[in-house]
Design an enzyme around this catalytic site. Structure first.
Site, mmCIF file in Angstrom:
data_model
loop_
_atom_site.group_PDB
_atom_site.id
_atom_site.type_symbol
_atom_site.label_atom_id
_atom_site.label_comp_id
_atom_site.label_asym_id
_atom_site.label_seq_id
_atom_site.Cartn_x
_atom_site.Cartn_y
_atom_site.Cartn_z
ATOM 1 C CG ASP A 86 -0.073 -0.355 2.516
ATOM 2 O OD1 ASP A 86 -0.235 -1.245 3.081
ATOM 3 O OD2 ASP A 86 0.414 0.826 2.940
ATOM 4 C CD GLU A 106 2.753 -6.514 -1.896
ATOM 5 O OE1 GLU A 106 2.497 -6.102 -0.757
ATOM 6 O OE2 GLU A 106 2.034 -7.619 -2.258
ATOM 7 N N GLY A 138 8.712 -12.598 -0.412
ATOM 8 C CA GLY A 138 9.852 -11.927 0.557
ATOM 9 C C GLY A 138 10.682 -13.165 1.066
ATOM 10 C CG ASP A 155 3.025 -3.230 6.188
ATOM 11 O OD1 ASP A 155 3.029 -2.370 5.329
ATOM 12 O OD2 ASP A 155 2.402 -3.586 6.819
ATOM 13 C CG ASP A 158 -3.599 -11.227 9.930
ATOM 14 O OD1 ASP A 158 -4.927 -10.867 9.712
ATOM 15 O OD2 ASP A 158 -2.741 -10.149 10.387
ATOM 16 N N PRO A 162 -0.374 -16.054 1.594
ATOM 17 C CG PRO A 162 -0.819 -14.247 0.194
ATOM 18 C CD PRO A 162 -1.488 -15.369 0.991
HETATM 19 N N1 SAM Z 1 -0.458 -3.274 7.788
HETATM 20 C C1 SAM Z 1 -1.243 -4.446 7.226
HETATM 21 C C2 SAM Z 1 -1.438 -5.391 8.308
HETATM 22 O O1 SAM Z 1 -1.029 -5.180 9.360
HETATM 23 O O2 SAM Z 1 -2.098 -6.680 8.159
HETATM 24 C C3 SAM Z 1 -0.426 -5.059 6.015
HETATM 25 C C4 SAM Z 1 -0.448 -4.139 4.909
HETATM 26 S S1 SAM Z 1 0.210 -4.726 3.395
HETATM 27 C C5 SAM Z 1 -1.157 -4.204 2.216
HETATM 28 C C6 SAM Z 1 0.641 -6.378 3.660
HETATM 29 C C7 SAM Z 1 1.109 -6.969 2.033
HETATM 30 O O3 SAM Z 1 1.951 -8.018 2.497
HETATM 31 C C8 SAM Z 1 0.001 -7.367 0.930
HETATM 32 O O4 SAM Z 1 0.094 -6.427 0.109
HETATM 33 C C9 SAM Z 1 0.308 -8.633 0.671
HETATM 34 O O5 SAM Z 1 0.322 -8.926 -0.804
HETATM 35 C C10 SAM Z 1 1.816 -8.742 1.091
HETATM 36 N N2 SAM Z 1 2.400 -10.134 1.148
HETATM 37 C C11 SAM Z 1 1.996 -11.119 1.830
HETATM 38 N N3 SAM Z 1 2.747 -12.269 1.934
HETATM 39 C C12 SAM Z 1 3.948 -11.792 1.263
HETATM 40 C C13 SAM Z 1 4.881 -12.289 0.719
HETATM 41 N N4 SAM Z 1 5.216 -13.686 1.196
HETATM 42 N N5 SAM Z 1 5.849 -11.736 0.289
HETATM 43 C C14 SAM Z 1 5.745 -10.514 -0.115
HETATM 44 N N6 SAM Z 1 4.443 -9.691 0.011
HETATM 45 C C15 SAM Z 1 3.882 -10.511 0.818
#
Ligand code: SAM
Length: 283
Positions: A86, A106, A138, A155, A158, A162
């Site tokens: 974001d 991301e 990641g 960041d 949960d 992913p």
């Molecule tokens: N602040 C929010 C929270 O605490 O839930 C998180 C916001 S941010 C949008 C979370 C991001 O992590 C998402 O865009 C998701 O696609 C990304 N994400 C999830 N798993 C991931 C991974 N293994 N590698 C990279 N990005 C990942």
């Protein structure tokens, strides 16, 4: 007729926001992405039906996950953000002139595109020349890195879907290796209040405490996250989150904030007794 967004915080607790309009609903290879507009919280982003951020309270999360490590590390130049599509963490990092590079990893490019289009208030610095966006997992990205970063900010969503792999001992060990000798890792650390979140928090803390010599937890009040009582992990190879924080130096930077301040920085590491006990149980 009224339209409401509802998220289940537990099987017996719902959290609802009355919605004026749904602005976007898309399905990426990884998750469902929705953006809504509301009277109370402004625009908000959900992934797979889980609240990610709202226009009204995102500043709390993004300031606390960013300025705490940035106020402790004496000279943070190269930063890695994992997740964070974001752009809110990148926005806060871009406010530091000392920062030379921000790598954003991301997994879902559609999240970045949607946020650039509908959430300019968080995505506003993704075009900063210091930002390099990699659309990758990641977990895989971090395996290839060694002693490259001063600070890593995880960041993530949960610990399921992913995001699940971003809460493992292997991942934390890779972050340790990717950090320089005085590096700091901060992560979204779930919540102590509801049982499922508390279990996830304890599991993460146990794994981080095994990977870093200094491992502390701090807190903030985030109204739109389950229970509102949210935690962050602070893991460090060298610096203590309070003893090594230099208030005068940070205040001299002149970075204006609406939630973070150097007094709150120290106070946020003072946890309720039941949370301290949860952490001790797994240390
Ligand atoms: N602040 C929010 C929270 O605490 O839930 C998180 C916001 S941010 C949008 C979370 C991001 O992590 C998402 O865009 C998701 O696609 C990304 N994400 C999830 N798993 C991931 C991974 N293994 N590698 C990279 N990005 C990942």
């Amino acid at each position: 007729m009224e339209l409401w967004f509802t998220e289940k915080h537990t099987p017996d607790v719902n959290f609802s926001i009355r919605v004026d309009q749904q602005l976007c609903s898309m399905q990426s290879d990884f998750q469902r992405i929705d953006v809504f507009d509301s009277q109370e919280f402004g625009r908000f982003l959900t992934l797979d039906g889980y609240m990610m951020l709202t226009e009204k309270d995102e500043f709390i999360y993004h300031e606390m996950i960013t300025h705490v490590p940035m106020a402790v590390h004496p000279d943070p130049k190269n930063i890695l953000v994992i997740g964070g599509g974001d752009g809110g963490v990148v926005r806060e990092l871009a406010r530091y002139q000392s920062v030379q590079s921000i790598d954003l990893v991301e997994i879902d490019s559609m999240v970045v595109e949607v946020c650039k289009k509908y959430l300019p208030f968080t995505a506003c610095s993704l075009d900063d020349p210091r930002v390099k966006i990699s659309y990758a997992d990641g977990i895989k990205f971090i395996r290839q890195r060694e002693a490259e970063y001063d600070i890593i900010i995880v960041d993530s969503t949960d610990p399921f879907g992913p995001g699940e792999g971003l809460f493992t001992k292997e991942f934390y060990g890779s972050c340790y290796k990717a950090l320089r000798d005085d590096g700091i890792m901060v992560n979204q650390h779930e919540s102590p209040f509801y049982p499922e979140d508390a279990t996830a928090m304890q599991r993460a803390h146990k794994r981080i405490a095994k990977s870093f010599p200094i491992s502390r937890v701090y807190q903030a009040h985030i109204p739109t996250y389950p229970s509102g009582h949210w935690l962050f992990g602070f893991a460090s190879k060298k610096y203590h989150p309070i003893k090594n924080m230099n208030p005068q130096k940070w205040e001299h930077l002149g970075i204006t904030t609406a939630y973070y301040n150097t007094k709150l920085h120290s106070g946020s590491f003072c946890l309720p007794t039941y949370v301290e006990d949860m952490l001790k149980d797994v240390e």
